[in-house]
Each structure stands twice: as C-alpha cells, then as structure tokens.
Design a protein around this motif. Structure first.
Motif, PDB file in Angstrom:
ATOM      1  N   ARG A 147       0.846  -1.193   0.000  1.00 56.98           N
ATOM      2  CA  ARG A 147       0.000   0.000   0.000  1.00 56.98           C
ATOM      3  C   ARG A 147       0.881   1.243   0.000  1.00 56.98           C
ATOM      4  O   ARG A 147       1.995   1.227   0.500  1.00 56.98           O
ATOM      5  N   THR A 148       0.349   2.316  -0.534  1.00 62.32           N
ATOM      6  CA  THR A 148       1.090   3.573  -0.630  1.00 62.32           C
ATOM      7  C   THR A 148       0.766   4.467   0.550  1.00 62.32           C
ATOM      8  O   THR A 148      -0.382   4.885   0.738  1.00 62.32           O
ATOM      9  N   ARG A 149       1.765   4.755   1.338  1.00 62.86           N
ATOM     10  CA  ARG A 149       1.579   5.641   2.483  1.00 62.86           C
ATOM     11  C   ARG A 149       1.220   7.043   2.005  1.00 62.86           C
ATOM     12  O   ARG A 149       1.789   7.548   1.036  1.00 62.86           O
ATOM     13  N   LEU A 150       0.266   7.691   2.666  1.00 61.25           N
ATOM     14  CA  LEU A 150      -0.070   9.070   2.326  1.00 61.25           C
ATOM     15  C   LEU A 150       1.073   9.991   2.764  1.00 61.25           C
ATOM     16  O   LEU A 150       1.446  10.022   3.928  1.00 61.25           O
ATOM     17  N   ALA A 151       1.595  10.734   1.813  1.00 60.26           N
ATOM     18  CA  ALA A 151       2.704  11.638   2.098  1.00 60.26           C
ATOM     19  C   ALA A 151       2.222  13.003   2.542  1.00 60.26           C
ATOM     20  O   ALA A 151       2.902  13.685   3.318  1.00 60.26           O
ATOM     21  N   SER A 152       1.040  13.429   2.057  1.00 59.29           N
ATOM     22  CA  SER A 152       0.650  14.821   2.267  1.00 59.29           C
ATOM     23  C   SER A 152      -0.854  15.001   2.271  1.00 59.29           C
ATOM     24  O   SER A 152      -1.609  14.157   1.789  1.00 59.29           O
ATOM     25  N   THR A 153      -1.252  16.132   2.822  1.00 50.87           N
ATOM     26  CA  THR A 153      -2.622  16.611   2.680  1.00 50.87           C
ATOM     27  C   THR A 153      -2.548  18.105   2.389  1.00 50.87           C
ATOM     28  O   THR A 153      -1.773  18.839   3.005  1.00 50.87           O
ATOM     29  N   GLN A 154      -3.313  18.558   1.405  1.00 50.27           N
ATOM     30  CA  GLN A 154      -3.325  19.972   1.042  1.00 50.27           C
ATOM     31  C   GLN A 154      -4.640  20.584   1.515  1.00 50.27           C
ATOM     32  O   GLN A 154      -5.720  20.118   1.161  1.00 50.27           O
ATOM     33  N   MET A 155      -4.515  21.613   2.331  1.00 44.80           N
ATOM     34  CA  MET A 155      -5.683  22.277   2.927  1.00 44.80           C
ATOM     35  C   MET A 155      -5.421  23.769   3.021  1.00 44.80           C
ATOM     36  O   MET A 155      -4.276  24.210   3.148  1.00 44.80           O
ATOM     37  N   GLU A 156      -6.485  24.552   3.000  1.00 48.02           N
ATOM     38  CA  GLU A 156      -6.327  25.989   3.214  1.00 48.02           C
ATOM     39  C   GLU A 156      -5.916  26.241   4.665  1.00 48.02           C
ATOM     40  O   GLU A 156      -6.517  25.703   5.594  1.00 48.02           O
ATOM     41  N   TYR A 157      -4.884  27.066   4.843  1.00 48.71           N
ATOM     42  CA  TYR A 157      -4.379  27.339   6.189  1.00 48.71           C
ATOM     43  C   TYR A 157      -3.667  28.679   6.178  1.00 48.71           C
ATOM     44  O   TYR A 157      -2.759  28.908   5.379  1.00 48.71           O
ATOM     45  N   SER A 158      -4.096  29.571   7.053  1.00 46.61           N
ATOM     46  CA  SER A 158      -3.470  30.886   7.179  1.00 46.61           C
ATOM     47  C   SER A 158      -3.927  31.501   8.488  1.00 46.61           C
ATOM     48  O   SER A 158      -4.724  30.917   9.235  1.00 46.61           O
ATOM     49  N   LEU A 159      -3.440  32.689   8.773  1.00 47.04           N
ATOM     50  CA  LEU A 159      -3.893  33.407   9.964  1.00 47.04           C
ATOM     51  C   LEU A 159      -5.383  33.725   9.903  1.00 47.04           C
ATOM     52  O   LEU A 159      -6.015  33.960  10.933  1.00 47.04           O
ATOM     53  N   LEU A 160      -5.960  33.732   8.700  1.00 42.40           N
ATOM     54  CA  LEU A 160      -7.390  33.993   8.551  1.00 42.40           C
ATOM     55  C   LEU A 160      -8.214  32.717   8.490  1.00 42.40           C
ATOM     56  O   LEU A 160      -9.438  32.779   8.529  1.00 42.40           O
ATOM     57  N   GLN A 161      -7.560  31.581   8.375  1.00 39.68           N
ATOM     58  CA  GLN A 161      -8.293  30.310   8.300  1.00 39.68           C
ATOM     59  C   GLN A 161      -7.490  29.242   9.032  1.00 39.68           C
ATOM     60  O   GLN A 161      -6.605  28.604   8.476  1.00 39.68           O
ATOM     61  N   ARG A 162      -7.834  29.049  10.309  1.00 43.47           N
ATOM     62  CA  ARG A 162      -7.119  28.090  11.150  1.00 43.47           C
ATOM     63  C   ARG A 162      -7.987  26.902  11.527  1.00 43.47           C
ATOM     64  O   ARG A 162      -7.689  26.179  12.481  1.00 43.47           O
ATOM     65  N   GLY A 163      -9.037  26.674  10.755  1.00 38.10           N
ATOM     66  CA  GLY A 163      -9.972  25.598  11.079  1.00 38.10           C
ATOM     67  C   GLY A 163      -9.352  24.222  11.106  1.00 38.10           C
ATOM     68  O   GLY A 163      -9.821  23.333  11.835  1.00 38.10           O
TER      69      GLY A 163
END
Length: 327
Positions: free
Chosen positions: A171-187
């Motif tokens: 199986r292929t290990r997940l290397a990354s997740t891409q998400m919106e992230y900034s001082l205005l969006q810390r959810g």
C-alpha cells in the motif's frame, strides 16, 4: 531555499511551493515562464497544479515550460485528480476516473510521472478503498512517485491514512494533505492538523496569505488589478474582507512595521513555520509578486510575535475538542 521532508517519507520539497491555479487563464505563458524561472533560481522545487485548473490549461502550460526553460529533473511536480466540471457530481473518486485523469495529466504535462499525485477531494459516493486503490496502482506503475490527498476533513484523512497503513499487501503511504491554512483560516487546527501530525502526513497549506488579504492590499480599498476586483475571483476573496479579518490584518501590519518587514513576509513566515507544515503553496499574478513572497526565506519570526499573532487569530474550539486537557 531550505528543503523539508514531506511527512514521514523520504521526499524532500522546498519549504515554499509554487501554485498554478491561475495559469492558462489569468496568467499567460510569458508571465508563467517568468514565475517558474524566478522560483527555480531561488531554489524552489515543488510546483503544484491540478487537472481542473483552467480546464487543464495550467498543466499544459507547465508542461510546455519543462525542459525548455527548467529541467524536469530539478522540479517536483504535484497534481490532483477527482474534481469534475459537473454540477450534479462535483467529485469523482472512482478508480476508473482517477487513473484516466492521471494519464491525461501526464500527457498534458509531457512527462512519464508526477512526483506527487493527490486526490482533490473526498467522494462520498465511492468506497474509500476504491479511491485509495487508484493511488496504489499509480505508484506501483511508476506514474506517480508519492501520493496524497486534498480537502479531506479530519476523520476522512485519518481513515484514509490508517487504511493505507493497516491493509494487507503493498500500500502507498499518504505523504501529504493539502488544505487551506493561514492566519485567517485556522480551522484545520481542530482535527485535520492533529491527525496529520499523529500519522506522519505533511501539510501543504493552500491560500497561506488568506487569499491575498493578509498582504494588506485590501485594508483601505480593493485595487483594480487585484483578484478581489476580478469577476471570477471576487467571490473567492470576499469572505475574508470582514471586520474579524481586518483586526488580524492590522495586527500583521503592526508586526511587520516592528520587524522592518512586509505584511506578506510576516503572514507567510507564520504559516511556513507552524507544526506539521512542509510547504505553503503560493500563487502569484506576476514574477514580482512571487519574488516578494520568496524573500520570506530570510525571515524567522520572534517567539513573542508568533504568540501575539496566535492570540489575535485564535479560532474558537469548544466541545468536543481533540485535547481534553483544555476542557
């Protein structure tokens, strides 16, 4: 530029990535070439795109610039699949769709492989194990070197990563997740980031400058040449033009003045050095804007500045919380 490991893998990426969301639509071939050359000259390696950016034109444009401008071997190409231009079904995580989309991406990019292939979003209508099997096939066939996901919420990310680690067979290990992230969006700090840290998944923040708002350009008015004034991008920027965002932008500007830096540099340095972050993905209109972002390489925020920005932008996390000690 400093290189970082992407999650718990051997892949090392530049700690700032170049985004291509507007390539082939708002960014023409000349401007894209200037950006890519600027990025490469600064030591940048990670270039992020997707099969739906400008209906495939972003990938095609990037492919045209490979080798002719920048050697393919010097770049780490990340693309995505799974989004579809269909109002009745926004995402398609079926094995057939994903693998066909990957082949189409490779053709547009003019390369035999991508360094990172990402599922663009979670598809609730397709069994997750089928979606993940597409990642395994892509990596085992050599069409992708590493795999990740994008826009998965906390439980979706944890389920996907655990499935890949616990299932029998290669199986292929997940290397990354891409998400919106900034001082205005810390959810993502509520559940996504703790899951990523626990499972050894690197975070690739998108919109690290709060869709451009954290640069301070919208403090007094909307510049005519900005995304906020663009017909198709204005709705993307509008949610971050409220009073709460203004208070955070003011704090960033005050910090920048005290450090003899720019608001852009302060906001980008903050997210770049957050726990779990591998490389914020920066999208720019021009090479000049990109150079301004890349200048953050020389800046490290003092602890007291980081704490002040943490406090002014802190999201409200009440019950249930991932850390019971805070209750």
């Amino acid at each position: 530029m400093e290189q970082r490991h992407l999650g718990r893998t051997g892949l090392r990426v530049s700690r700032i990535g170049l985004g291509t969301l507007t390539w082939g639509r708002d960014t023409d071939e000349h401007d894209a070439a200037d950006q890519l050359k600027t990025f490469w000259d600064a030591g940048g390696t990670l270039v992020d795109t997707a099969d739906v950016y400008a209906d495939g034109s972003a990938e095609y444009l990037l492919g045209q610039l490979l080798d002719g401008l920048v050697p393919r071997r010097d770049l780490l190409i990340a693309t995505k699949a799974g989004s579809v231009p269909d109002p009745d079904r926004r995402f398609d995580g079926s094995r057939g769709h994903l693998l066909a989309a990957l082949d189409a991406s490779l053709e547009r990019l003019g390369t035999d492989y991508v360094d990172l292939w990402q599922i663009h979003a979670y598809d609730a209508t397709t069994p997750l194990e089928e979606t993940l099997q597409a990642l395994d096939i892509a990596v085992s066939s050599g069409r992708a070197r590493y795999a990740g996901v994008s826009n998965f919420c906390g439980w979706q990310l944890a389920k996907a990563a655990t499935w890949q680690l616990a299932s029998a067979g290669p199986r292929t290990r997940l290397a990354s997740t891409q998400m919106e992230y900034s001082l205005l969006q810390r959810g993502i700090e509520r559940e996504v980031l703790p899951a990523a840290l626990d499972l050894g998944i690197g975070l690739l923040p998108s919109s690290p400058l709060g869709r451009g708002v954290l640069t301070g350009k919208y403090r007094h008015a909307t510049p005519a040449d900005s995304r906020g004034a663009s017909e198709h991008m204005a709705p993307f920027v509008a949610p971050y033009l409220d009073d709460a965002a203004s208070r955070i932008v003011d704090a960033v500007s005050i910090a920048a003045d005290g450090l003899a830096a720019t608001a852009l540099q302060v906001a980008l340095a903050w997210v770049r050095d957050r726990p779990g972050v591998a490389a914020p993905i920066v999208g720019a209109r021009t090479a000049q804007q990109l150079r301004a972002a890349l200048s953050v390489e020389a800046l490290t925020l003092p602890d007291e500045i980081c704490q002040a920005l943490d406090d002014v932008s802190a999201p409200v996390h009440r019950y249930p919380d991932h850390d019971w000690s805070t209750l």
